[in-house]
Design a protein around this motif. Structure first.
Motif, PDB file in Angstrom:
ATOM      1  N   SER A 109       1.023  -1.216  -0.078  1.00  0.00           N
ATOM      2  CA  SER A 109       0.004  -0.069  -0.095  1.00  0.00           C
ATOM      3  C   SER A 109       0.743   1.301  -0.193  1.00  0.00           C
ATOM      4  CB  SER A 109      -0.796  -0.064   1.170  1.00  0.00           C
ATOM      5  OG  SER A 109      -0.242   0.071   2.392  1.00  0.00           O
ATOM      6  N   LYS A 110       0.314   2.358  -0.524  1.00  0.00           N
ATOM      7  CA  LYS A 110       0.917   3.729  -0.460  1.00  0.00           C
ATOM      8  C   LYS A 110       1.195   4.069   0.541  1.00  0.00           C
ATOM      9  CE  LYS A 110       0.825   8.062  -2.953  1.00  0.00           C
ATOM     10  NZ  LYS A 110       0.162   8.956  -3.772  1.00  0.00           N
ATOM     11  N   GLU A 111       2.461   4.530   0.988  1.00  0.00           N
ATOM     12  CA  GLU A 111       2.746   5.289   2.149  1.00  0.00           C
ATOM     13  C   GLU A 111       1.988   6.633   2.419  1.00  0.00           C
ATOM     14  OE1 GLU A 111       4.143   4.484   5.201  1.00  0.00           O
ATOM     15  OE2 GLU A 111       4.461   2.502   4.367  1.00  0.00           O
ATOM     16  N   PRO A 112       1.191   7.077   3.296  1.00  0.00           N
ATOM     17  CA  PRO A 112       0.622   8.481   3.311  1.00  0.00           C
ATOM     18  C   PRO A 112       1.585   9.574   3.190  1.00  0.00           C
ATOM     19  CG  PRO A 112       0.388   7.217   5.335  1.00  0.00           C
ATOM     20  CD  PRO A 112       1.033   6.344   4.427  1.00  0.00           C
ATOM     21  N   GLN A 113       1.353  10.644   2.662  1.00  0.00           N
ATOM     22  CA  GLN A 113       2.085  11.942   2.586  1.00  0.00           C
ATOM     23  C   GLN A 113       1.954  13.017   3.396  1.00  0.00           C
ATOM     24  OE1 GLN A 113       2.020  12.886  -1.510  1.00  0.00           O
ATOM     25  NE2 GLN A 113       4.008  11.950  -2.159  1.00  0.00           N
ATOM     26  N   GLY A 114       2.653  13.830   3.734  1.00  0.00           N
ATOM     27  CA  GLY A 114       2.111  14.889   4.564  1.00  0.00           C
ATOM     28  C   GLY A 114       1.753  16.174   3.762  1.00  0.00           C
ATOM     29  N   CYS A 115       1.225  17.185   4.610  1.00  0.00           N
ATOM     30  CA  CYS A 115       0.677  18.231   3.851  1.00  0.00           C
ATOM     31  C   CYS A 115       0.963  19.645   4.430  1.00  0.00           C
ATOM     32  CB  CYS A 115      -0.989  18.138   4.006  1.00  0.00           C
ATOM     33  SG  CYS A 115      -1.729  19.566   2.995  1.00  0.00           S
ATOM     34  N   ARG A 116       1.438  20.564   3.503  1.00  0.00           N
ATOM     35  CA  ARG A 116       1.818  21.825   4.072  1.00  0.00           C
ATOM     36  C   ARG A 116       1.173  22.821   3.160  1.00  0.00           C
ATOM     37  NH1 ARG A 116       7.746  24.728   4.484  1.00  0.00           N
ATOM     38  NH2 ARG A 116       7.493  25.462   6.799  1.00  0.00           N
ATOM     39  N   ARG A 117       0.457  23.836   3.926  1.00  0.00           N
ATOM     40  CA  ARG A 117      -0.110  25.089   3.376  1.00  0.00           C
ATOM     41  C   ARG A 117       0.306  26.215   4.132  1.00  0.00           C
ATOM     42  NH1 ARG A 117      -6.570  23.423   2.609  1.00  0.00           N
ATOM     43  NH2 ARG A 117      -6.385  22.090   0.495  1.00  0.00           N
ATOM     44  N   TYR A 118       0.310  27.333   3.369  1.00  0.00           N
ATOM     45  CA  TYR A 118       0.503  28.711   3.846  1.00  0.00           C
ATOM     46  C   TYR A 118      -0.550  29.524   3.938  1.00  0.00           C
ATOM     47  CZ  TYR A 118       2.707  33.128   4.950  1.00  0.00           C
ATOM     48  OH  TYR A 118       3.269  34.248   5.822  1.00  0.00           O
ATOM     49  N   VAL A 119      -1.004  30.110   4.980  1.00  0.00           N
ATOM     50  CA  VAL A 119      -2.435  31.037   5.030  1.00  0.00           C
ATOM     51  C   VAL A 119      -1.873  32.318   5.495  1.00  0.00           C
ATOM     52  CG1 VAL A 119      -4.417  31.339   6.351  1.00  0.00           C
ATOM     53  CG2 VAL A 119      -3.612  29.080   6.136  1.00  0.00           C
ATOM     54  N   SER A 130       0.241  31.919   9.017  1.00  0.00           N
ATOM     55  CA  SER A 130       0.591  30.849   9.687  1.00  0.00           C
ATOM     56  C   SER A 130       0.732  29.400   8.531  1.00  0.00           C
ATOM     57  CB  SER A 130      -0.536  30.109  10.707  1.00  0.00           C
ATOM     58  OG  SER A 130      -1.834  30.027  10.032  1.00  0.00           O
ATOM     59  N   TYR A 131       1.469  28.638   8.991  1.00  0.00           N
ATOM     60  CA  TYR A 131       1.594  27.180   8.241  1.00  0.00           C
ATOM     61  C   TYR A 131       0.811  26.293   8.820  1.00  0.00           C
ATOM     62  CZ  TYR A 131       5.937  29.310   6.073  1.00  0.00           C
ATOM     63  OH  TYR A 131       6.549  30.039   4.901  1.00  0.00           O
ATOM     64  N   VAL A 132       0.064  25.461   8.152  1.00  0.00           N
ATOM     65  CA  VAL A 132      -0.608  24.461   8.517  1.00  0.00           C
ATOM     66  C   VAL A 132       0.351  23.136   7.942  1.00  0.00           C
ATOM     67  CG1 VAL A 132      -2.924  23.059   8.486  1.00  0.00           C
ATOM     68  CG2 VAL A 132      -2.908  25.663   8.378  1.00  0.00           C
ATOM     69  N   GLU A 133       0.723  22.384   9.005  1.00  0.00           N
ATOM     70  CA  GLU A 133       1.489  21.297   8.487  1.00  0.00           C
ATOM     71  C   GLU A 133       1.002  19.977   9.151  1.00  0.00           C
ATOM     72  OE1 GLU A 133       5.666  22.112   9.571  1.00  0.00           O
ATOM     73  OE2 GLU A 133       5.449  24.330   8.799  1.00  0.00           O
ATOM     74  N   ILE A 134       0.793  19.094   8.375  1.00  0.00           N
ATOM     75  CA  ILE A 134       0.358  17.713   9.073  1.00  0.00           C
ATOM     76  C   ILE A 134       1.443  16.782   8.265  1.00  0.00           C
ATOM     77  CG2 ILE A 134      -1.631  16.037   8.669  1.00  0.00           C
ATOM     78  CD1 ILE A 134      -3.392  18.265   7.846  1.00  0.00           C
ATOM     79  N   ASP A 135       1.723  15.987   9.198  1.00  0.00           N
ATOM     80  CA  ASP A 135       2.814  14.933   9.090  1.00  0.00           C
ATOM     81  C   ASP A 135       2.137  13.597   8.342  1.00  0.00           C
ATOM     82  OD1 ASP A 135       4.805  16.390  10.764  1.00  0.00           O
ATOM     83  OD2 ASP A 135       3.900  15.051  12.491  1.00  0.00           O
ATOM     84  N   PRO A 136       3.100  12.907   7.585  1.00  0.00           N
ATOM     85  CA  PRO A 136       2.546  11.896   6.900  1.00  0.00           C
ATOM     86  C   PRO A 136       1.514  10.953   7.804  1.00  0.00           C
ATOM     87  CG  PRO A 136       4.896  12.012   6.385  1.00  0.00           C
ATOM     88  CD  PRO A 136       4.696  12.911   7.653  1.00  0.00           C
ATOM     89  N   HIS A 137       0.288  11.081   7.415  1.00  0.00           N
ATOM     90  CA  HIS A 137      -0.788  10.478   8.083  1.00  0.00           C
ATOM     91  C   HIS A 137      -1.820  10.278   7.177  1.00  0.00           C
ATOM     92  CE1 HIS A 137      -3.947  10.026  11.126  1.00  0.00           C
ATOM     93  NE2 HIS A 137      -3.068   9.546  11.947  1.00  0.00           N
ATOM     94  N   PRO A 138      -2.874   9.246   7.359  1.00  0.00           N
ATOM     95  CA  PRO A 138      -4.060   9.313   6.702  1.00  0.00           C
ATOM     96  C   PRO A 138      -4.754  10.507   6.406  1.00  0.00           C
ATOM     97  CG  PRO A 138      -3.722   7.275   7.759  1.00  0.00           C
ATOM     98  CD  PRO A 138      -2.639   8.134   8.377  1.00  0.00           C
ATOM     99  N   LEU A 139      -4.947  11.157   7.535  1.00  0.00           N
ATOM    100  CA  LEU A 139      -5.747  12.422   7.597  1.00  0.00           C
ATOM    101  C   LEU A 139      -5.236  13.438   6.755  1.00  0.00           C
ATOM    102  CD1 LEU A 139      -6.949  12.685  11.292  1.00  0.00           C
ATOM    103  CD2 LEU A 139      -8.571  12.070   9.118  1.00  0.00           C
ATOM    104  N   ALA A 140      -3.751  13.406   6.944  1.00  0.00           N
ATOM    105  CA  ALA A 140      -3.137  14.429   5.358  1.00  0.00           C
ATOM    106  C   ALA A 140      -3.609  14.575   4.158  1.00  0.00           C
ATOM    107  CB  ALA A 140      -1.448  14.457   5.772  1.00  0.00           C
ATOM    108  N   GLU A 141      -4.113  13.390   3.607  1.00  0.00           N
ATOM    109  CA  GLU A 141      -4.598  13.192   2.433  1.00  0.00           C
ATOM    110  C   GLU A 141      -6.177  13.351   2.348  1.00  0.00           C
ATOM    111  OE1 GLU A 141      -3.118   9.513   1.249  1.00  0.00           O
ATOM    112  OE2 GLU A 141      -0.883  10.135   1.025  1.00  0.00           O
ATOM    113  N   HIS A 142      -6.723  13.509   3.306  1.00  0.00           N
ATOM    114  CA  HIS A 142      -7.835  13.874   3.424  1.00  0.00           C
ATOM    115  C   HIS A 142      -8.381  15.221   3.406  1.00  0.00           C
ATOM    116  CE1 HIS A 142     -12.273  12.368   4.171  1.00  0.00           C
ATOM    117  NE2 HIS A 142     -12.465  13.157   4.877  1.00  0.00           N
TER     118      HIS A 142
END
Length: 317
Positions: free
Chosen positions: A3-13, A249-261
């Protein structure tokens, strides 16, 4: 196949300090004239943008706009007078019914009504004495071809007042609506004994399971920083920028299933966008609480949009 490893997510608000004169407000209005949504109203300003980082290339691209409903956050004099007029019309009808439930009043009854109106506290109120301020922010996905609504975060003043009275501390309550999602997510600030930094909690259903999330502001930080936890596990943070003109602010989510939701990331983005308004929101809630405890709850204006969020969907027709 693995299965594909979950990726993180990073946004700048990027929230603007002076949105009313920002050039992107013109761009925002032009985009939303042909937007695939009815969530844009004439009383809306663009107050910020969101950029997202490509996880593979590391490049940033501006992907979203954030809109503020100015008619409920910063109502002008005409809107305040209109709100006061609605309150006084309702009070006039109540006093009239107390004299005669149905039908026209006699001359004597009219005189009695006029005397009661002249002495009534509600009828003596000025528009500056009522509290109408409420935060409503909306997130829009923007491309060169179209603009789509992705979510709304709204302040729920009714819950704020009774929670603040019960805890003897000003607490915020926010509701988040997302497209194609029948559930409203309520983000509640909680009071912990001997803990001053804000703690917010909410539950979120990703289509398969319910997650319990916690947004916990750090005791010591540069800017407004929150740790993000899901079911007790730290999965990321909201990293507030200290040296900025707005509340960025930066919204940063580590590699986790919720980061791809995507909907949850949009929800966290909306919350990060709201942080810069929290101080003003607490002042407004404090005035509402003061009015409620002094027996002057009529000074609190509760809008129809907020009342509809409290409708009972299971009530019999």
């Amino acid at each position: 196949m693995a299965s594909k490893e979950p990726q993180g997510c990073r946004r700048y608000v990027d929230m603007w300090a002076l949105p009313g004169i920002h050039p992107s407000n013109v761009e925002f209005l032009q985009k939303l004239k042909t937007a695939d949504t009815n969530h844009f109203t004439t009383h809306m300003d663009c107050v910020g943008t969101v950029s997202e980082m490509d996880q593979e290339s590391g490049d940033w691209s501006q992907t979203h706009l954030i809109g503020l409903r100015t008619d409920v956050w910063k109502p002008d004099g005409e809107e305040m007078e209109s709100a006061l007029g609605a309150i006084q019309d309702k009070r006039r009808s109540e006093l009239k019914r107390s004299i005669k439930r149905h039908g026209r009043l006699s001359a004597k009854q009219k005189q009695q009504l006029d005397e009661q109106l002249a002495a009534d506290e509600v009828m003596k109120m000025q528009s500056g004495e009522i509290e109408t301020r409420r935060l409503v922010l909306k997130l829009f996905k923007t491309t060169t071809e179209r603009t789509r609504w992705l979510g709304t975060i709204e302040e729920i003043t009714t819950a704020e007042v009774h929670n603040s009275i019960g805890s003897n501390r000003t607490l915020l309550t926010l509701a988040v609506m997302l497209p194609r999602n029948q559930m409203v997510t309520y983000i509640q600030q909680n009071h912990r004994t001997f803990r001053i930094p804000a703690v917010f909690t909410f539950c979120f259903h990703d289509g398969a399971r319910m997650w319990n999330l916690l947004l916990k502001r750090y005791w010591f930080s540069i800017g407004a920083d929150f740790e993000i936890e899901a079911d007790g596990e730290a999965i990321g943070e909201i990293d507030g920028r200290l040296f900025s003109f707005g509340c960025d602010s930066y919204v940063e989510i580590d590699p986790h299933p919720l980061a791809e939701h995507g909907p949850l990331v949009d929800l966290l983005t909306l919350f990060a966008a709201s942080v810069g308004y929290h101080k003003a929101m607490r002042r407004s809630v404090g005035r509402r609480v003061e009015a409620a405890l002094s027996g002057e709850s009529h000074r609190n204006v509760i809008g129809g949009d907020e009342l509809r969020l409290r409708n009972n969907g299971r009530a019999a027709a």
